[in-house]
Design an enzyme around this catalytic site. Structure first.
Site, PDB file in Angstrom:
ATOM      1  N   GLU A  51    -119.903  12.059  -5.851  1.00 53.07           N
ATOM      2  CA  GLU A  51    -121.345  11.948  -6.050  1.00 53.07           C
ATOM      3  C   GLU A  51    -121.673  11.071  -7.268  1.00 53.07           C
ATOM      4  O   GLU A  51    -122.729  10.450  -7.333  1.00 53.07           O
ATOM      5  CB  GLU A  51    -121.938  13.357  -6.215  1.00 53.07           C
ATOM      6  CG  GLU A  51    -123.414  13.421  -5.885  1.00 53.07           C
ATOM      7  CD  GLU A  51    -123.957  14.846  -5.811  1.00 53.07           C
ATOM      8  OE1 GLU A  51    -123.182  15.783  -5.504  1.00 53.07           O
ATOM      9  OE2 GLU A  51    -125.150  15.013  -6.062  1.00 53.07           O
ATOM     10  N   HIS A  98     -96.612  20.450   3.496  1.00 55.83           N
ATOM     11  CA  HIS A  98     -96.295  20.650   4.910  1.00 55.83           C
ATOM     12  C   HIS A  98     -97.366  20.045   5.802  1.00 55.83           C
ATOM     13  O   HIS A  98     -97.490  20.413   6.968  1.00 55.83           O
ATOM     14  CB  HIS A  98     -96.113  22.149   5.188  1.00 55.83           C
ATOM     15  CG  HIS A  98     -95.032  22.728   4.329  1.00 55.83           C
ATOM     16  ND1 HIS A  98     -93.714  22.805   4.731  1.00 55.83           N
ATOM     17  CD2 HIS A  98     -95.061  23.190   3.053  1.00 55.83           C
ATOM     18  CE1 HIS A  98     -92.988  23.314   3.754  1.00 55.83           C
ATOM     19  NE2 HIS A  98     -93.788  23.554   2.707  1.00 55.83           N
ATOM     20  N   LYS A 158    -131.536  15.550   1.395  1.00 58.43           N
ATOM     21  CA  LYS A 158    -132.412  16.695   1.098  1.00 58.43           C
ATOM     22  C   LYS A 158    -133.815  16.426   1.643  1.00 58.43           C
ATOM     23  O   LYS A 158    -134.438  17.282   2.266  1.00 58.43           O
ATOM     24  CB  LYS A 158    -132.501  16.922  -0.408  1.00 58.43           C
ATOM     25  CG  LYS A 158    -131.297  17.570  -1.024  1.00 58.43           C
ATOM     26  CD  LYS A 158    -131.604  17.890  -2.482  1.00 58.43           C
ATOM     27  CE  LYS A 158    -130.527  18.702  -3.127  1.00 58.43           C
ATOM     28  NZ  LYS A 158    -130.824  19.119  -4.477  1.00 58.43           N
TER      29      LYS A 158
HETATM   30  O1  PA5 Z   1    -124.873  17.249  -8.489  1.00 63.55           O
HETATM   31  C1  PA5 Z   1    -125.955  17.352  -7.951  1.00 63.55           C
HETATM   32  O2  PA5 Z   1    -126.989  16.918  -8.478  1.00 63.55           O
HETATM   33  C2  PA5 Z   1    -126.121  18.029  -6.603  1.00 63.55           C
HETATM   34  O3  PA5 Z   1    -124.907  18.316  -6.015  1.00 63.55           O
HETATM   35  C3  PA5 Z   1    -126.898  19.324  -6.779  1.00 63.55           C
HETATM   36  O4  PA5 Z   1    -126.202  20.167  -7.640  1.00 63.55           O
HETATM   37  C4  PA5 Z   1    -127.125  20.022  -5.444  1.00 63.55           C
HETATM   38  O5  PA5 Z   1    -127.781  19.163  -4.550  1.00 63.55           O
HETATM   39  C5  PA5 Z   1    -127.961  21.285  -5.641  1.00 63.55           C
HETATM   40  O6  PA5 Z   1    -129.170  20.962  -6.263  1.00 63.55           O
HETATM   41  P1  PA5 Z   1    -130.082  22.068  -6.906  1.00 63.55           P
HETATM   42  O7  PA5 Z   1    -129.367  22.660  -8.055  1.00 63.55           O
HETATM   43  O8  PA5 Z   1    -131.322  21.339  -7.290  1.00 63.55           O
HETATM   44  O9  PA5 Z   1    -130.348  23.096  -5.850  1.00 63.55           O
END
Ligand code: PA5
Length: 450
Positions: A281, A310, A423
């Site tokens: 990410e 394995h 999202k």
């Molecule tokens: O790293 C990130 O920004 C994302 O993976 C968020 O943690 C994830 O989408 C969850 O978002 P939120 O904490 O707003 O629910």
């Protein structure tokens, strides 16, 4: 301290075609890396830089506040149920799996459960298992609106009569969950500004659930601080996060853009999941900081030793030479397990009298030697032990490695437009107010795609 060994990424061991002249590269990139590290530390307190995760190890007031709350609810609940997804869940899963006694949910309290997905069968299965009246629910979302987390929260909130069974971790001022928490009078903790989800494990996002199940969060932050102090060194030769970032970056340039995370420890298996999110990410980006379209980013892969010897190791040894393998070793396991001297006259008698500890480390050595024989680059991080202190060090080192790698790629490490898009599409398809235009466009796309 953690140990980091890069020699199997060096051309003297795996040849010039696949390896780097690591020391020469350290010298060539010395100024660039030093500038990146200085820049991170110079900017860490500046709003909007998303570097506040670098300060989390020093928040003693938060440790006190969380420990006081954990003490106030101690013994009152049979279960801790954590609701969150992505960065709001993976750090929690990774650290609790590493530091709590294996299989503790079977006979210790509070049992801990994470709901980080929305499979109806899994959630129904959990609801059949736990009594909401004796469950403390920690709902975690920075944005306060993520559909998966909010859906799970609504399902659980509907079954819970007492507001004291709910504790919220979200933004201090913004978001729907903040409004709900304030209206309902739920106890709440804050996801600080300028800390992205995947860099939030040492904020209340991680520390609260850890303290609630008895993990020593002060000791964990001591590990973070010690690693932070070591990583303030701007010399790449002394900075292990910079070394691994640079090795990954240069290996990517050589066509080795798959980064495998392979701990030789069952307790560390979810470090791979956490790392996969952090690396993917943060570094998978369409544009660089100059606005050029680059579609860059190494692909992280999770593996587990010895299990994946394995399965995946066949590919790693003989398939395309496009990976850099990160082994994690544990120097000292908490316990020792001796293999009894049974079946003396058979082909398995060689195992009798040895320990499983020896077997695990022999497997780790064997794999490391094999992949190196096949001229596959690999690096090894060694943890002296699996405890709060070293988990703090490990995760913080990987966070810093990611930040340095992002700067080498010249991309924005701390945004996630691709995740936001998914999202937003979900909100539109589920009829959230304000997403009507996207909903219409998506309906048209769906009818032409399916
Ligand atoms: O790293 C990130 O920004 C994302 O993976 C968020 O943690 C994830 O989408 C969850 O978002 P939120 O904490 O707003 O629910």
């Amino acid at each position: 301290m953690l140990d980091f060994d890069w020699k199997n990424a060096d051309c003297s061991i795996i040849g010039a075609e696949n390896g780097l002249d690591v020391k020469k590269e350290f010298s060539l990139y010395k100024d660039r890396v030093s500038g990146i590290i200085s820049g991170l530390y110079a900017n860490k307190d500046k709003p909007g830089q998303w570097l506040a995760w670098m300060n989390l190890g020093y928040n003693e007031a938060l440790v006190r506040e969380i420990n006081e709350y954990a003490l106030s609810v101690k013994g009152k609940f049979e279960n801790l149920l954590v609701l969150g997804i992505g960065g709001s869940a993976l750090g929690g899963i990774c650290v609790t799996e590493a530091l709590l006694k294996p299989y503790r949910n079977i006979n210790s309290k509070p049992r801990v459960f994470f709901v980080d997905n929305i499979d109806p069968d899994c959630i129904n299965g959990l609801l059949d298992t736990i009594n909401p009246d004796t469950t403390l629910v920690n709902v975690i979302t920075k944005s306060g609106s993520t559909a998966e987390t909010m859906a799970a929260f609504m399902i659980i909130a509907d079954r819970i009569a007492n507001k004291d069974n709910i504790v919220v971790t979200t933004d201090e001022n913004k978001g729907i969950l903040r409004e709900i928490a304030d209206d309902m009078g739920y106890k709440s903790f804050i996801v600080p500004d300028d800390v992205g989800g995947r860099f939030s494990v040492f904020s209340a996002v991680g520390l609260l659930p850890f303290a609630l199940v008895g993990i020593d969060i002060a000791e964990m932050l001591r590990g973070v601080r010690d690693m932070d102090k070591a990583l303030q060194n701007t010399g790449v030769g002394q900075n292990i996060a910079a070394q691994n970032a640079l090795i990954h970056y240069l290996m990517d340039k050589k066509g080795k853009n798959l980064s495998v995370m392979m701990p030789y420890s069952g307790r560390l298996r979810y470090v791979s999941d956490w790392y996969v999110q952090l690396w993917a990410e943060s570094l998978g980006k369409e544009n660089d900081l100059r606005g050029n379209r680059v579609n860059t980013g190494p692909t992280p892969i999770k593996a587990l030793g010895a299990t994946d010897q394995h399965s995946q190791i066949q590919l790693y040894n003989e398939g395309p030479n496009d990976k850099l393998i990160n082994f994690i070793r544990v120097a000292r396991f908490d316990t020792e397990l001796r293999i009894p001297e049974l079946f003396r006259d058979t082909g398995i008698s060689y195992l009798g009298g040895k320990t499983v500890n020896e077997l695990m480390n022999a497997e780790a050595d064997a794999t490391k030697i094999a992949v190196t024989d096949y001229k596959r680059p690999n690096v090894t991080i060694t943890l002296p032990g699996v405890d709060e202190y070293y988990m703090g060090q490990l995760l913080y080192m990987l966070e810093m490695q990611t930040a340095i790698a992002g700067a080498l790629y010249n991309i924005n490490t701390f945004d996630q437009p691709g995740v936001e898009q998914a999202k937003n599409y979900t909100y539109a398809l589920m009829g959230r107010k304000g997403y009507e235009k996207e909903a219409e466009e998506l309906k048209q796309k769906l009818s032409s795609h399916i």
